[in-house]
Design a protein around this motif. Structure first.
Motif, PDB file in Angstrom:
ATOM      1  N   ALA A 130       0.846  -1.205   0.000  1.00 31.06           N
ATOM      2  CA  ALA A 130       0.000   0.000   0.000  1.00 31.06           C
ATOM      3  C   ALA A 130       0.877   1.249   0.000  1.00 31.06           C
ATOM      4  O   ALA A 130       1.867   1.348   0.706  1.00 31.06           O
ATOM      5  CB  ALA A 130      -0.898  -0.010   1.231  1.00 31.06           C
ATOM      6  N   GLY A 131       0.502   2.192  -0.818  1.00 29.68           N
ATOM      7  CA  GLY A 131       1.235   3.443  -0.886  1.00 29.68           C
ATOM      8  C   GLY A 131       2.329   3.458  -1.930  1.00 29.68           C
ATOM      9  O   GLY A 131       2.846   4.527  -2.277  1.00 29.68           O
ATOM     10  N   ARG A 132       2.695   2.290  -2.442  1.00 30.70           N
ATOM     11  CA  ARG A 132       3.722   2.251  -3.488  1.00 30.70           C
ATOM     12  C   ARG A 132       3.072   2.465  -4.851  1.00 30.70           C
ATOM     13  O   ARG A 132       1.886   2.161  -5.039  1.00 30.70           O
ATOM     14  CB  ARG A 132       4.454   0.913  -3.480  1.00 30.70           C
ATOM     15  CG  ARG A 132       5.161   0.591  -2.174  1.00 30.70           C
ATOM     16  CD  ARG A 132       5.994  -0.659  -2.324  1.00 30.70           C
ATOM     17  NE  ARG A 132       6.531  -1.106  -1.046  1.00 30.70           N
ATOM     18  CZ  ARG A 132       7.341  -2.157  -0.908  1.00 30.70           C
ATOM     19  NH1 ARG A 132       7.685  -2.870  -1.976  1.00 30.70           N
ATOM     20  NH2 ARG A 132       7.785  -2.505   0.286  1.00 30.70           N
ATOM     21  N   PRO A 133       3.831   2.974  -5.818  1.00 29.38           N
ATOM     22  CA  PRO A 133       3.269   3.124  -7.165  1.00 29.38           C
ATOM     23  C   PRO A 133       2.790   1.776  -7.701  1.00 29.38           C
ATOM     24  O   PRO A 133       3.512   0.786  -7.639  1.00 29.38           O
ATOM     25  CB  PRO A 133       4.458   3.659  -7.979  1.00 29.38           C
ATOM     26  CG  PRO A 133       5.345   4.319  -6.974  1.00 29.38           C
ATOM     27  CD  PRO A 133       5.199   3.504  -5.711  1.00 29.38           C
ATOM     28  N   ASP A 134       1.576   1.757  -8.196  1.00 31.64           N
ATOM     29  CA  ASP A 134       0.989   0.527  -8.745  1.00 31.64           C
ATOM     30  C   ASP A 134       0.980  -0.605  -7.722  1.00 31.64           C
ATOM     31  O   ASP A 134       1.079  -1.783  -8.080  1.00 31.64           O
ATOM     32  CB  ASP A 134       1.741   0.076 -10.003  1.00 31.64           C
ATOM     33  CG  ASP A 134       1.434   0.941 -11.211  1.00 31.64           C
ATOM     34  OD1 ASP A 134       0.342   1.536 -11.240  1.00 31.64           O
ATOM     35  OD2 ASP A 134       2.283   1.039 -12.112  1.00 31.64           O
ATOM     36  N   GLY A 135       0.831  -0.277  -6.441  1.00 32.97           N
ATOM     37  CA  GLY A 135       0.862  -1.299  -5.406  1.00 32.97           C
ATOM     38  C   GLY A 135      -0.219  -2.352  -5.572  1.00 32.97           C
ATOM     39  O   GLY A 135       0.050  -3.550  -5.462  1.00 32.97           O
ATOM     40  N   THR A 136      -1.444  -1.910  -5.864  1.00 34.42           N
ATOM     41  CA  THR A 136      -2.548  -2.856  -6.038  1.00 34.42           C
ATOM     42  C   THR A 136      -2.344  -3.729  -7.265  1.00 34.42           C
ATOM     43  O   THR A 136      -2.556  -4.949  -7.226  1.00 34.42           O
ATOM     44  CB  THR A 136      -3.882  -2.094  -6.146  1.00 34.42           C
ATOM     45  OG1 THR A 136      -4.121  -1.371  -4.941  1.00 34.42           O
ATOM     46  CG2 THR A 136      -5.033  -3.058  -6.379  1.00 34.42           C
ATOM     47  N   LEU A 137      -1.922  -3.096  -8.357  1.00 34.63           N
ATOM     48  CA  LEU A 137      -1.661  -3.858  -9.581  1.00 34.63           C
ATOM     49  C   LEU A 137      -0.557  -4.879  -9.349  1.00 34.63           C
ATOM     50  O   LEU A 137      -0.677  -6.045  -9.742  1.00 34.63           O
ATOM     51  CB  LEU A 137      -1.266  -2.903 -10.712  1.00 34.63           C
ATOM     52  CG  LEU A 137      -0.802  -3.561 -12.014  1.00 34.63           C
ATOM     53  CD1 LEU A 137      -1.905  -4.419 -12.616  1.00 34.63           C
ATOM     54  CD2 LEU A 137      -0.342  -2.490 -13.005  1.00 34.63           C
ATOM     55  N   ARG A 138       0.512  -4.451  -8.712  1.00 31.42           N
ATOM     56  CA  ARG A 138       1.629  -5.358  -8.450  1.00 31.42           C
ATOM     57  C   ARG A 138       1.184  -6.523  -7.563  1.00 31.42           C
ATOM     58  O   ARG A 138       1.546  -7.669  -7.805  1.00 31.42           O
ATOM     59  CB  ARG A 138       2.764  -4.590  -7.781  1.00 31.42           C
ATOM     60  CG  ARG A 138       4.031  -5.412  -7.557  1.00 31.42           C
ATOM     61  CD  ARG A 138       5.122  -4.553  -6.926  1.00 31.42           C
ATOM     62  NE  ARG A 138       6.333  -5.313  -6.699  1.00 31.42           N
ATOM     63  CZ  ARG A 138       7.290  -5.509  -7.596  1.00 31.42           C
ATOM     64  NH1 ARG A 138       7.163  -4.970  -8.809  1.00 31.42           N
ATOM     65  NH2 ARG A 138       8.373  -6.212  -7.310  1.00 31.42           N
ATOM     66  N   ALA A 139       0.372  -6.227  -6.559  1.00 35.65           N
ATOM     67  CA  ALA A 139      -0.115  -7.277  -5.674  1.00 35.65           C
ATOM     68  C   ALA A 139      -0.908  -8.322  -6.439  1.00 35.65           C
ATOM     69  O   ALA A 139      -0.729  -9.537  -6.245  1.00 35.65           O
ATOM     70  CB  ALA A 139      -0.969  -6.665  -4.567  1.00 35.65           C
ATOM     71  N   ASP A 140      -1.801  -7.880  -7.303  1.00 37.96           N
ATOM     72  CA  ASP A 140      -2.633  -8.818  -8.059  1.00 37.96           C
ATOM     73  C   ASP A 140      -1.801  -9.649  -9.038  1.00 37.96           C
ATOM     74  O   ASP A 140      -2.039 -10.855  -9.203  1.00 37.96           O
ATOM     75  CB  ASP A 140      -3.714  -8.050  -8.827  1.00 37.96           C
ATOM     76  CG  ASP A 140      -4.778  -7.469  -7.904  1.00 37.96           C
ATOM     77  OD1 ASP A 140      -4.802  -7.858  -6.716  1.00 37.96           O
ATOM     78  OD2 ASP A 140      -5.564  -6.612  -8.360  1.00 37.96           O
ATOM     79  N   VAL A 141      -0.822  -9.014  -9.676  1.00 34.56           N
ATOM     80  CA  VAL A 141       0.013  -9.730 -10.654  1.00 34.56           C
ATOM     81  C   VAL A 141       0.891 -10.766  -9.952  1.00 34.56           C
ATOM     82  O   VAL A 141       1.019 -11.907 -10.408  1.00 34.56           O
ATOM     83  CB  VAL A 141       0.873  -8.735 -11.460  1.00 34.56           C
ATOM     84  CG1 VAL A 141       1.900  -9.482 -12.318  1.00 34.56           C
ATOM     85  CG2 VAL A 141      -0.006  -7.871 -12.356  1.00 34.56           C
TER      86      VAL A 141
END
Length: 221
Positions: A130-141
């Motif tokens: 959370a708070g990192r650039p593209d954190g949600t996208l990175r988590a899902d990938v």
């Protein structure tokens, strides 16, 4: 009681087929009533996957205990818990694999189970990223990649009738995940790490000068 119901169910599935076996058949063979069956399993499909709820709870607890700064590695360690669930009982796992291949409804059920594991990975990673650039996208990938690595190793092991080293196959597959999302892997055994040379050059400098700077740096090393 729970184990007796699973054993009775699979005995009938192998003898008669999944579709031809009813809950009444299972409880009759196990010597219990229908109420006992539904106390442990909400449906006939659930008796085919009796260990996933326990495994999902164990894996989720493992992720919740994490306080380190390497969430990708933590998720990779968590998926090994899932593989261990299968390898602890190879005969049962292979029987279930063969049964699932034959019954479309069970394949769909299995996909929903895989999705729950993947969501658990993603939820953990989202909290850490959370708070990192593209954190949600990175988590899902990353979550999808970890699930895919596990499924590749698991299915190869199941297709071989539970022979071979499933853990080694999973480690190999997860190596790609960690290399892509958690930095390069550490060298194996006595393997020496590769040298990395970084050159800072003025924008627009001719290529021959950049090459000469690289050669000069390597000669100094």
């Amino acid at each position: 009681m729970r184990d007796a119901l699973v054993a009775a169910a699979f005995q009938l599935f192998l003898e008669r087929g999944y579709e031809q076996t009813t809950v009444d058949d299972i409880v009759a063979l196990a010597g219990v009533g229908r109420r006992s069956f539904f106390r442990y399993f909400p449906s006939k499909e659930d008796v085919v996957f009796p260990d996933h709820e326990r495994c999902l709870a164990e894996m989720t607890a493992f992720l919740a205990e994490s306080s380190d700064d390497e969430p990708v590695r933590r998720v990779c360690d968590a998926v090994r818990i899932v593989l261990r669930m299968y390898t602890e009982n190879p005969t049962f796992s292979v029987q279930r694999y063969r049964l699932t291949k034959q019954v479309p409804g069970l394949r769909a059920y299995e996909l929903s189970v895989v999705w729950r594991y993947e969501r658990a990975f993603a939820d953990h990673l989202r909290g850490r990223l959370a708070g990192r650039p593209d954190g949600t996208l990175r988590a899902d990938v990353v979550a999808a990649a970890v699930a895919a690595a596990h499924n590749n190793a698991l299915r190869s092991w199941l297709r071989s009738d539970g022979e071979g080293d499933a853990s080694a196959a999973l480690d190999h597959a997860l190596g790609y995940v960690q290399q892509a999302f958690a930095g390069p892997r550490a060298p194996h055994g006595g393997e020496e790490p590769e040298d990395v040379v970084v050159i800072i050059s003025r924008r627009g400098a001719p290529m021959w000068r950049v090459v000469r700077e690289i050669e000069s740096t390597l000669e100094q090393e």
